[in-house]
Design an enzyme around this catalytic site. Structure first.
Site, mmCIF file in Angstrom:
data_model
loop_
_atom_site.group_PDB
_atom_site.id
_atom_site.type_symbol
_atom_site.label_atom_id
_atom_site.label_comp_id
_atom_site.label_asym_id
_atom_site.label_seq_id
_atom_site.Cartn_x
_atom_site.Cartn_y
_atom_site.Cartn_z
ATOM 1 N N PHE A 1 -4.350 5.074 1.819
ATOM 2 C CA PHE A 1 -4.755 6.475 1.937
ATOM 3 C C PHE A 1 -5.518 6.986 0.725
ATOM 4 O O PHE A 1 -6.239 7.980 0.818
ATOM 5 C CB PHE A 1 -3.511 7.362 2.167
ATOM 6 C CG PHE A 1 -2.689 7.583 0.921
ATOM 7 C CD1 PHE A 1 -3.070 8.530 -0.024
ATOM 8 C CD2 PHE A 1 -1.542 6.840 0.666
ATOM 9 C CE1 PHE A 1 -2.319 8.730 -1.185
ATOM 10 C CE2 PHE A 1 -0.796 7.028 -0.483
ATOM 11 C CZ PHE A 1 -1.198 7.977 -1.410
ATOM 12 N N LYS B 1 -9.957 -0.464 10.001
ATOM 13 C CA LYS B 1 -8.709 0.231 10.355
ATOM 14 C C LYS B 1 -8.359 1.100 9.144
ATOM 15 O O LYS B 1 -7.764 0.629 8.179
ATOM 16 C CB LYS B 1 -7.596 -0.774 10.657
ATOM 17 C CG LYS B 1 -6.496 -0.265 11.574
ATOM 18 C CD LYS B 1 -5.720 0.941 11.059
ATOM 19 C CE LYS B 1 -4.716 0.607 9.995
ATOM 20 N NZ LYS B 1 -4.072 1.813 9.401
ATOM 21 N N GLU C 1 -3.801 5.734 8.450
ATOM 22 C CA GLU C 1 -3.468 6.753 9.447
ATOM 23 C C GLU C 1 -3.194 8.107 8.780
ATOM 24 O O GLU C 1 -3.101 9.120 9.461
ATOM 25 C CB GLU C 1 -2.249 6.302 10.279
ATOM 26 C CG GLU C 1 -0.938 6.154 9.509
ATOM 27 C CD GLU C 1 -0.805 4.800 8.787
ATOM 28 O OE1 GLU C 1 -1.837 4.165 8.522
ATOM 29 O OE2 GLU C 1 0.348 4.408 8.482
ATOM 30 N N SER D 1 0.132 -1.141 -0.540
ATOM 31 C CA SER D 1 1.270 -1.405 -1.421
ATOM 32 C C SER D 1 1.544 -2.912 -1.484
ATOM 33 O O SER D 1 1.183 -3.659 -0.562
ATOM 34 C CB SER D 1 2.494 -0.668 -0.881
ATOM 35 O OG SER D 1 2.728 -1.087 0.447
ATOM 36 N N CYS E 1 -4.875 3.380 -7.848
ATOM 37 C CA CYS E 1 -4.236 2.109 -8.194
ATOM 38 C C CYS E 1 -4.555 1.732 -9.634
ATOM 39 O O CYS E 1 -3.950 0.826 -10.178
ATOM 40 C CB CYS E 1 -4.678 1.010 -7.235
ATOM 41 S SG CYS E 1 -6.398 0.603 -7.408
ATOM 42 N N GLU F 1 6.428 1.339 -9.139
ATOM 43 C CA GLU F 1 5.268 2.198 -8.869
ATOM 44 C C GLU F 1 5.752 3.542 -8.305
ATOM 45 O O GLU F 1 6.482 3.573 -7.319
ATOM 46 C CB GLU F 1 4.337 1.514 -7.865
ATOM 47 C CG GLU F 1 3.091 2.345 -7.585
ATOM 48 C CD GLU F 1 2.086 1.631 -6.686
ATOM 49 O OE1 GLU F 1 2.496 0.984 -5.712
ATOM 50 O OE2 GLU F 1 0.878 1.746 -6.979
HETATM 51 P P1 NAD Z 1 0.540 1.146 2.521
HETATM 52 O O1 NAD Z 1 0.819 -0.243 2.125
HETATM 53 O O2 NAD Z 1 1.653 1.993 3.017
HETATM 54 O O3 NAD Z 1 -0.570 1.184 3.702
HETATM 55 C C1 NAD Z 1 -1.792 0.490 3.588
HETATM 56 C C2 NAD Z 1 -2.285 0.113 4.970
HETATM 57 O O4 NAD Z 1 -1.346 -0.780 5.576
HETATM 58 C C3 NAD Z 1 -2.444 1.288 5.921
HETATM 59 O O5 NAD Z 1 -3.660 1.147 6.612
HETATM 60 C C4 NAD Z 1 -1.232 1.180 6.862
HETATM 61 O O6 NAD Z 1 -1.540 1.580 8.179
HETATM 62 C C5 NAD Z 1 -0.897 -0.298 6.842
HETATM 63 N N1 NAD Z 1 0.558 -0.564 6.897
HETATM 64 C C6 NAD Z 1 1.558 0.164 6.336
HETATM 65 N N2 NAD Z 1 2.744 -0.429 6.542
HETATM 66 C C7 NAD Z 1 2.508 -1.564 7.238
HETATM 67 C C8 NAD Z 1 3.333 -2.607 7.735
HETATM 68 N N3 NAD Z 1 4.655 -2.605 7.565
HETATM 69 N N4 NAD Z 1 2.755 -3.633 8.401
HETATM 70 C C9 NAD Z 1 1.406 -3.654 8.584
HETATM 71 N N5 NAD Z 1 0.577 -2.684 8.121
HETATM 72 C C10 NAD Z 1 1.112 -1.649 7.461
HETATM 73 O O7 NAD Z 1 -0.207 1.835 1.278
HETATM 74 P P2 NAD Z 1 -0.610 3.364 1.072
HETATM 75 O O8 NAD Z 1 0.625 4.149 0.809
HETATM 76 O O9 NAD Z 1 -1.541 3.807 2.128
HETATM 77 O O10 NAD Z 1 -1.475 3.254 -0.272
HETATM 78 C C11 NAD Z 1 -0.936 3.279 -1.548
HETATM 79 C C12 NAD Z 1 -0.776 1.897 -2.125
HETATM 80 O O11 NAD Z 1 -2.041 1.221 -2.179
HETATM 81 C C13 NAD Z 1 -0.277 1.925 -3.552
HETATM 82 O O12 NAD Z 1 0.713 0.933 -3.703
HETATM 83 C C14 NAD Z 1 -1.505 1.587 -4.382
HETATM 84 O O13 NAD Z 1 -1.236 1.017 -5.646
HETATM 85 C C15 NAD Z 1 -2.197 0.633 -3.478
HETATM 86 N N6 NAD Z 1 -3.622 0.486 -3.797
HETATM 87 C C16 NAD Z 1 -4.017 -0.694 -4.380
HETATM 88 C C17 NAD Z 1 -5.343 -0.872 -4.723
HETATM 89 C C18 NAD Z 1 -5.801 -2.167 -5.354
HETATM 90 O O14 NAD Z 1 -6.987 -2.339 -5.554
HETATM 91 N N7 NAD Z 1 -4.905 -3.088 -5.659
HETATM 92 C C19 NAD Z 1 -6.277 0.144 -4.458
HETATM 93 C C20 NAD Z 1 -5.839 1.326 -3.864
HETATM 94 C C21 NAD Z 1 -4.491 1.484 -3.537
#
Ligand code: NAD
Length: 496
Positions: free
Chosen positions: A164, A188, A191, A241, A296, A396
Site C-alpha cells: 500500500f 495486482k 487492496e 511485508s 520501506c 518493523e
Molecule cells: P502486505 O505484505 O500486507 O501486502 C502486500 C501485498 O501482498 C498486497 O498486494 C496484498 O494484497 C498481498 N497479500 C497480503 N497478505 C497476503 C497473503 N497472506 N498471501 C498472499 N498475498 C497477500 O504489505 P503492506 O502492508 O501492503 O505493505 C507494507 C510492507 O511492505 C512493509 O513491511 C514494508 O516494509 C514493505 N515494503 C517493502 C519494500 C521493499 O522494497 N523491500 C518497499 C515498500 C514496502
C-alpha cells in the site's frame, strides 16, 4: 496536540466500484466479495474494491497469452515508443495522479509528487530498452570460424503484486521493464489503495499498448494465490511485508516461477560524534516521519554514538515535535495519517509495548487530533532509552515512531545493524571517511546512505535489499529488472 488544516479540493469524492482492466477493456467484476477503500485522512469510503476470483485471474492470463506473440515480435524500438507516449500522458496527468495518491494512501502532496516522479523515471529508463536488452557476441568464440552470441528473450506473462505504501511507484519498479522486454503483464495493486493504478491503466490504454499486453486485476490474498498457482504465469514480482514475501517466494517457486520478492525493514540511522548535527537532524526527521514512517527506507532506529547522544535526542525531539500533521492535500502539511484504523491501532500498540519494555516516551503522538478530520492520525513519536534487545528496536512498526538508542562506539552500531533479520537500508552520518568506508564495507543492508537518510536508488540502479528484506537475486529497476524479465539464450554458429 491539535493541528488544524483547511478543507481541500479532491479530484473526485468517490470512485465507485472499481473494475478490472483485462484484454484492453474494463470488465465488470464477477467478484464474490468486496472491500471498502477509505481515505486515511477523512476515514470516509472512496471506492469499493472487488476481490477477483481465480477465474478472473485466468481470463487475464489467457488475454495476456493471446497478446504475447505479436507483442514479442514488435521491435524493441516500437515497444519503446509506447513508453514515450505514456511518459507524456503521465506528465499531463501528473498533478491529478499525485492528488489521488494522497486521497487514497494518505501521504503529503509533495511526497505523492515524488512518488509519481519516480514512476515516470522508470518509464524513461525502460524506454531505452533497445540498448538495455542487447546481448553480446564473440567472433571465433567457440573455435576458428565458430561464432558465439547471447540473446535476451522475453518469457511470456509476468505478474506484479504491490504494497500500500507506494501505490504507483512500486508497480513501476517492475512493469515497464517486463513489457519493454516483450512480456505481457498483470498488475495486482494493494487492496488498501488501488485507485491510482486504476487511473494509470486508463493512461496505458491511451498510450496505445495493444489489448492484453498490460492488465489489472484487483483483489487481496485469494487473488494473489490464484496468480502464484497459475501454471502459465512465468514469474512474479512482489513487494510487501517479509512474512508475505517469504510465502510468495516459496509458493511461486513451487509452481516453477521466477520470483523477486521485497520484504519489510527496520532501518538504522547511525549518528557519529563527528557528524554536523544541525544538518543531520532535519535529515533524520524526514527519514523517520516522511510518509508517516510508512516507507520501506524509513529510519526507524536512531543510534547516537558516544557523546553525540545527549545533543541528538534534544534536537531530534524539538524538530519532530514541530512537524505539521494533517490532510496531505494541504501544501503546508508535513506528515499525513497512516493507512488504516487497524494500522493506527497497531502503531499505538507498539508505543505502549515500548513503554512497558522500559523505553521513555520522549514525544507522544498518540493523543493527536487533527481538527476537521476523523482519519487515522498518529503524531511523530520518539521512544528514548531503547535497548537493542527490545521489540520496538527489532520489529518493523511501519509508522511515525523512532526508537533512540545510545551506543559507545562505531563497532557497536555496526553489530546492532547486522544482528537484525532485516537488511533493507542503513545510514551513517559522519565527516570521517574511514568510518563511512567501513560502514559501506561491513553493513549487511541493500541500500546504504552516507549522510543520506533515505537511500532510494534511482530508476537506473537496482533497488537493493538483503536478508529478510529481499528474497531472490535480481532486484527491481534497471539492468537487474531487464535480466529478471528475460531469458538468456546462447547461439553457436558455424557456416561451412
Ligand atoms: P502486505 O505484505 O500486507 O501486502 C502486500 C501485498 O501482498 C498486497 O498486494 C496484498 O494484497 C498481498 N497479500 C497480503 N497478505 C497476503 C497473503 N497472506 N498471501 C498472499 N498475498 C497477500 O504489505 P503492506 O502492508 O501492503 O505493505 C507494507 C510492507 O511492505 C512493509 O513491511 C514494508 O516494509 C514493505 N515494503 C517493502 C519494500 C521493499 O522494497 N523491500 C518497499 C515498500 C514496502
Amino acid at each position: 496536540m491539535v493541528r488544524a488544516t483547511t478543507l481541500l479540493p479532491e479530484v473526485k469524492p468517490h470512485y465507485g466500484d472499481l473494475t478490472n482492466y483485462v484484454g484492453g477493456a474494463w470488465r465488470p467484476p464477477e467478484a464474490t466479495g468486496w472491500l471498502e477503500d477509505t481515505n486515511p485522512a477523512t476515514g470516509r469510503a472512496i471506492a469499493r474494491v472487488p476481490l477477483s476470483t481465480k477465474d478472473e485471474v485466468d481470463v487475464a492470463v489467457q488475454e495476456a497469452l493471446r497478446a504475447w506473440d505479436a507483442w514479442r515480435e514488435t521491435p524493441p524500438l516500437d515497444r519503446a515508443r509506447h513508453f514515450f507516449t505514456l511518459r507524456d500522458l503521465m506528465e499531463r496527468h501528473f498533478e491529478d495522479l499525485s492528488r489521488v495518491v494522497v486521497q487514497d494512501m494518505g501521504k503529503t502532496i509533495d511526497e505523492a509528487r515524488g512518488e509519481v516522479r519516480r514512476a515516470i523515471e522508470n518509464v524513461e529508463v525502460a524506454a531505452g530498452i533497445p540498448s538495455l536488452m542487447m546481448g553480446y557476441n564473440l567472433e571465433d568464440g567457440a573455435g576458428a570460424g565458430i561464432d558465439e552470441e547471447v540473446l535476451y528473450q522475453p518469457l511470456g506473462v509476468f505478474a506484479g503484486i504491490s504494497p500500500f505504501n507506494f501505490p504507483v511507484m512500486v508497480q513501476f519498479w517492475f512493469w515497464p521493464y517486463a513489457v519493454a522486454t516483450g512480456n505481457c503483464w498483470i498488475t495486482k495493486p494493494s487492496e488498501q489503495d488501488p485507485i491510482p493504478m486504476q487511473l494509470v491503466m486508463d493512461l496505458v490504454r491511451q498510450a496505445g499498448f495493444p489489448p492484453g499486453v498490460v492488465n489489472l486485476v484487483h483483489g487481496a490474498k485469494e487473488t494473489v494465490n490464484a496468480i502464484l498457482d497459475h501454471p502459465r504465469i512465468a514469474g512474479v514480482s512482489f513487494v510487501g511485508s517479509s512474512e508475505v514475501a517469504k510465502l510468495v517466494y516459496a509458493k511461486a517457486a513451487a509452481s516453477g516461477k521466477r520470483v523477486q520478492a521485497g520484504g519489510g525493514a527496520k532501518n538504522v540511522l547511525v549518528v557519529m560524534p563527528d557528524a554536523k548535527l544541525d544538518k543531520v537532524v532535519s535529515n533524520v526527521v524526514s527519514s523517520c516521519y516522511g510518509c508517516a514512517g510508512e516507507r520501506c527506507l524509513a529510519g526507524s532506529v536512531v543510534v547516537g554514538v558516544g557523546e553525540v547522544h545527549a545533543d541528538l535526542r534534544r534536537k531530534f525531539s524539538n524538530a519532530a515535535e514541530a512537524l505539521k500533521v494533517g490532510y496531505g492535500l494541504d501544501e503546508t502539511v508535513q506528515m499525513g495519517p497512516v493507512i488504516s484504523d487497524a494500522h493506527r491501532e497497531r502503531v499505538v500498540d507498539f508505543i505502549g509495548r515500548g513503554e512497558k519494555e522500559g523505553a521513555r516516551v520522549a514525544l507522544d503522538g498518540r493523543p493527536i487530533r487533527v481538527s476537521g478530520y476523523d482519519g487515522y492520525f498518529v503524531g511523530p513519536t520518539i521512544l528514548d532509552d531503547v535497548r537493542p534487545d527490545m521489540r520496538v528496536a527489532r520489529e518493523e512498526i511501519f509508522g511515525p515512531v523512532a526508537s533512540v538508542v545510545s551506543v559507545d562506539a562505531f563497532d557497536d552500531a555496526v553489530d546492532l545493524i547486522n544482528a537484525s533479520p532485516y537488511g533493507n537500508a542503513a545510514t551513517i552520518y559522519t565527516t570521517n571517511g574511514k568510518h563511512a568506508r567501513d560502514f559501506r564495507y561491513r553493513v549487511r543492508a541493500g541500500n546504504i546512505g552516507i549522510n543520506v537518510g533515505v537511500a532510494a536508488p534511482m530508476a537506473y540502479f537496482p533497488f537493493g535489499g538483503m536478508k529478510d528484506s529481499f528474497f531472490g537475486d535480481l532486484h527491481p529497476q534497471s539492468r537487474d529488472a531487464v535480466r529478471f524479465f528475460t531469458e538468456s539464450k546462447v547461439v553457436i554458429t558455424r557456416w561451412v
